[in-house]
Write an enzyme that holds these catalytic residues in place. Structure first.
Site, PDB file in Angstrom:
ATOM      1  N   LYS A 143      47.594  38.318  27.560  1.00 19.54           N
ATOM      2  CA  LYS A 143      48.188  38.202  26.230  1.00 19.54           C
ATOM      3  C   LYS A 143      49.673  38.552  26.335  1.00 19.54           C
ATOM      4  O   LYS A 143      50.044  39.713  26.466  1.00 19.54           O
ATOM      5  CB  LYS A 143      47.520  39.156  25.236  1.00 19.54           C
TER       6      LYS A 143
ATOM      7  N   GLU B   2      53.857  38.379  21.537  1.00 21.22           N
ATOM      8  CA  GLU B   2      53.843  37.287  20.559  1.00 21.22           C
ATOM      9  C   GLU B   2      55.256  36.768  20.286  1.00 21.22           C
ATOM     10  O   GLU B   2      55.419  35.648  19.798  1.00 21.22           O
ATOM     11  CB  GLU B   2      53.174  37.747  19.252  1.00 21.22           C
TER      12      GLU B   2
ATOM     13  N   GLY C 238      54.396  48.073  28.114  1.00 19.33           N
ATOM     14  CA  GLY C 238      54.957  48.101  26.763  1.00 19.33           C
ATOM     15  C   GLY C 238      55.310  49.516  26.360  1.00 19.33           C
ATOM     16  O   GLY C 238      55.519  50.389  27.214  1.00 19.33           O
ATOM     17  N   GLY C 239      55.358  49.754  25.059  1.00 24.50           N
ATOM     18  CA  GLY C 239      55.828  51.042  24.548  1.00 24.50           C
ATOM     19  C   GLY C 239      54.757  52.125  24.580  1.00 24.50           C
ATOM     20  O   GLY C 239      53.551  51.851  24.661  1.00 24.50           O
ATOM     21  N   ILE C 240      55.218  53.351  24.467  1.00 27.03           N
ATOM     22  CA  ILE C 240      54.330  54.520  24.607  1.00 27.03           C
ATOM     23  C   ILE C 240      53.317  54.608  23.462  1.00 27.03           C
ATOM     24  O   ILE C 240      52.160  54.968  23.676  1.00 27.03           O
ATOM     25  CB  ILE C 240      55.189  55.810  24.719  1.00 27.03           C
TER      26      ILE C 240
ATOM     27  N   THR D 269      51.957  52.134  21.703  1.00 26.46           N
ATOM     28  CA  THR D 269      50.888  51.157  21.964  1.00 26.46           C
ATOM     29  C   THR D 269      50.040  51.623  23.153  1.00 26.46           C
ATOM     30  O   THR D 269      48.810  51.501  23.138  1.00 26.46           O
ATOM     31  CB  THR D 269      51.481  49.768  22.273  1.00 26.46           C
ATOM     32  N   GLY D 270      50.701  52.137  24.168  1.00 32.23           N
ATOM     33  CA  GLY D 270      49.981  52.597  25.365  1.00 32.23           C
ATOM     34  C   GLY D 270      48.913  53.628  25.013  1.00 32.23           C
ATOM     35  O   GLY D 270      47.790  53.589  25.546  1.00 32.23           O
TER      36      GLY D 270
ATOM     37  N   GLU E  73      52.182  50.794  32.107  1.00 27.63           N
ATOM     38  CA  GLU E  73      53.609  50.834  32.460  1.00 27.63           C
ATOM     39  C   GLU E  73      54.354  51.005  31.150  1.00 27.63           C
ATOM     40  O   GLU E  73      54.520  50.042  30.396  1.00 27.63           O
ATOM     41  CB  GLU E  73      54.039  49.524  33.132  1.00 27.63           C
TER      42      GLU E  73
ATOM     43  N   CYS F  45      63.211  48.938  30.609  1.00 30.09           N
ATOM     44  CA  CYS F  45      62.477  50.209  30.647  1.00 30.09           C
ATOM     45  C   CYS F  45      63.183  51.246  31.506  1.00 30.09           C
ATOM     46  O   CYS F  45      63.148  52.434  31.218  1.00 30.09           O
ATOM     47  CB  CYS F  45      61.070  49.968  31.177  1.00 30.09           C
TER      48      CYS F  45
ATOM     49  N   GLU G 224      63.496  56.724  23.476  1.00 32.15           N
ATOM     50  CA  GLU G 224      63.907  55.446  24.058  1.00 32.15           C
ATOM     51  C   GLU G 224      64.390  54.511  22.937  1.00 32.15           C
ATOM     52  O   GLU G 224      63.584  53.965  22.193  1.00 32.15           O
ATOM     53  CB  GLU G 224      62.707  54.818  24.783  1.00 32.15           C
TER      54      GLU G 224
END
Ligand SMILES: NC(=O)c1ccc[n+]([C@@H]2O[C@H](COP(=O)([O-])OP(=O)(O)OC[C@H]3O[C@@H](n4cnc5c(N)ncnc54)[C@H](O)[C@@H]3O)[C@@H](O)[C@H]2O)c1
Ligand SMILES: C[N+](C)(C)CC=O
Length: 490
Positions: free
Chosen positions: A176, A179, A229-231, A233-234, A251, A285, A386
């Protein structure tokens, strides 16, 4: 080859089940560049079912590794063949300069080549068994069905770090892409099809993270989730992945320190400090946004940075003299503006930038001026969080230990740099810096052979290198007793 603006599920290009579509926008001028179907849990489930069936059938996993490697090598060749088109699409979609995108495509082809070569190099390992008349061996097998979720800043590069090792090791997968930037990933799935990857092995679903990404993370038919992606979402993915204790590779973000000692080569350190942040408008990043400069050269160093920054050429990624493109979206621009506001409110001094450019030609794009803050301290929001934009914060130090301590004062641990001509000092710092990558007299360099990933909240696991291949394997110990006898315990 015409770009197939569809999902790719079980070897077929398909539209969304619903009428939903999403327009893809050029961040330079907000022009619509494509319309793609917007999938949701339905397409995600179809793709997972296809990948599960393909894996359980066993055809791809049992294809000789040499043959899988050859297919992965063919994908690399197709990327080389189509690199101009891919670079064009990447710049159109992200706003980065086409020169940067060309560099990305070289790197991406290199990643596929690297894993093609590694595909058949692991023949397992014989163990010196402590049991007489026995064989003890360790083999690596594919993990199974892999969910792969990628961000918008390096759309195809981050995808390649996941696709190539997963295919080389015999897994099946559902990707995925972000988007916001799906175009180059769609194109590479056309190349994957052309290279002869069997139906169901590699699947592509387009749409939002909250639907497709969440399904991939929580669905119990998925064995591994690999996320870049971002923290925030992680952390959600980590929770969702507990549904069936998936293998997890994360990551995440970084707030990367760059330590400049007074004995560094001044001109090179200035030049690379700029490069380390303002490349791709700071949307990297590993951007070295947190400069930590020895007090004795601080003022001169900042002055040199500011003079250079004032001359930056912002513009279209397709203009040859453009050095920095726009940010990805209006939403992201607003986020960067908030961080600058926070910096000012918390007492940092704005040395340059700090606003959108006045140039009338840039008003349709999401541009922000390269910005430098001085008088920064570790407790400031703009130093800790960030911003993912063109912002440098500068902190001062006098002692080596102090520089290292400041560099480690972060929840992140992705990457960092040290600039000095004293090799022993550089090695001492590198040993104490708590990051997945430390560059000495360089910055932001990565290549397929070396592992990439973060300490602390920058992530879990590694991509690239041999470790990046191992992420996609399970380790199995097979023990064979060549002379079985009753134990007679019971
Ligand atoms: N460590 C690295 O190598 C690396 C590389 C590139 C980018 N990044 C990080 O990526 C971030 C920027 O990318 P972004 O803004 O696209 O990140 P993001 O976390 O917003 O989105 C990344 C992906 O996750 C999906 N997603 C969103 N919500 C989800 C959910 N609930 N479940 C599953 N998936 C979901 C998105 O649709 C997208 O595909 C930065 O923090 C940057 O540091 C890290
Ligand atoms: C990992 N890297 C540096 C290619 C992109 C980070 O955003």
């Amino acid at each position: 080859m015409k770009l197939q603006l569809q999902h790719y599920i079980n070897g077929k290009w398909v539209g969304a089940d619903s009428e939903n579509t999403r327009t893809i926008m050029n961040p330079y001028n907000q022009e619509v560049i494509a319309t793609v179907p917007e999938g949701d849990e339905t397409e995600a489930k179809e793709a997972i079912a296809a990948a599960r069936a393909a894996f359980d059938k066993g055809e791809w996993a049992s294809t000789p590794a040499t043959e899988r490697g050859a297919i992965v090598r063919t994908i690399a060749e197709f990327i080389e063949r189509d690199k101009e088109e891919l670079a064009y699409l990447e710049s159109l979609d992200t706003g980065k300069t086409v020169e940067e995108s060309r560099g990305d495509m070289e790197d991406i082809a290199g990643v596929f080549r690297y894993y093609a070569e590694l595909a058949d190099k692991d023949g397992g390992e014989m163990i010196d068994s402590p049991v007489a008349n026995s064989i003890s061996k360790v083999v690596r097998e594919p993990v199974g069905v892999c969910g792969q979720i990628t961000p918008w800043n390096y759309p195809l590069l981050q995808a390649s770090w996941k696709l190539a090792p997963a295919l080389a090791t015999g897994n099946t997968l559902i990707m995925k892409p972000s988007e916001i930037t799906p175009l180059t990933t769609i194109k590479v799935f056309q190349l994957i099809e052309e290279a002869g990857v069997p139906a169901g092995v590699a699947n592509l679903v387009l749409g939002a993270g909250s639907t497709i990404g969440a399904e991939l993370s929580s669905n119990t038919d998925v064995d591994l989730i690999s996320f870049t992606g971002g923290i925030v979402t992680g952390k959600k993915i980590m929770q969702a992945a507990s549904s069936n204790v998936k293998k997890l590779a994360l990551e995440l973000g970084g707030k990367n320190p760059n330590i400049i000692f007074a004995d560094a080569d001044f001109e090179t350190a200035v030049d690379q400090a700029l490069n380390g942040v303002f490349f791709h408008a700071g949307q990297i990043c590993s951007a070295g946004t947190r400069l930590i400069v020895e007090e004795s050269i601080h003022d001169e160093f900042v002055q040199a940075l500011v003079e250079r920054v004032k001359k930056f050429k912002l513009g279209s990624g397709f203009d040859e003299d453009t050095q920095m493109g726009p940010l990805i979206s209006a939403e992201h621009l607003a986020k960067v503006e908030k961080y600058v506001e926070a910096g000012v409110n918390e007492g940092a001094t704005l040395a340059v930038g700090g606003k959108r450019p006045d140039d009338p030609e840039l008003q349709q794009g999401f541009f922000y001026l390269p910005t430098i803050f001085t008088d920064c301290t570790s407790d400031m929001t703009v130093v800790q969080e960030e911003a993912f934009g063109p912002i440098i914060t500068v902190e001062k130090f006098t002692e080596e230990d102090e520089a290292v301590r400041i560099s480690n004062d972060s929840i992140y641990g992705l990457a960092g740099g040290v600039w000095t001509n004293d090799t022993r000092k550089a090695e001492r710092c590198a040993a104490k810096m708590r990051m997945g990558t430390v560059w000495i007299n360089d910055f932001n360099l990565y290549f397929p052979h070396a592992p990439w990933g973060g300490f602390k909240q920058s992530g879990i696991g590694r991509e690239l290198g041999k470790l990046g291949l191992e992420e996609y394997t399970e380790t199995k110990h097979i023990f064979q007793n060549l002379n079985p006898e009753p134990i007679n315990w019971f």
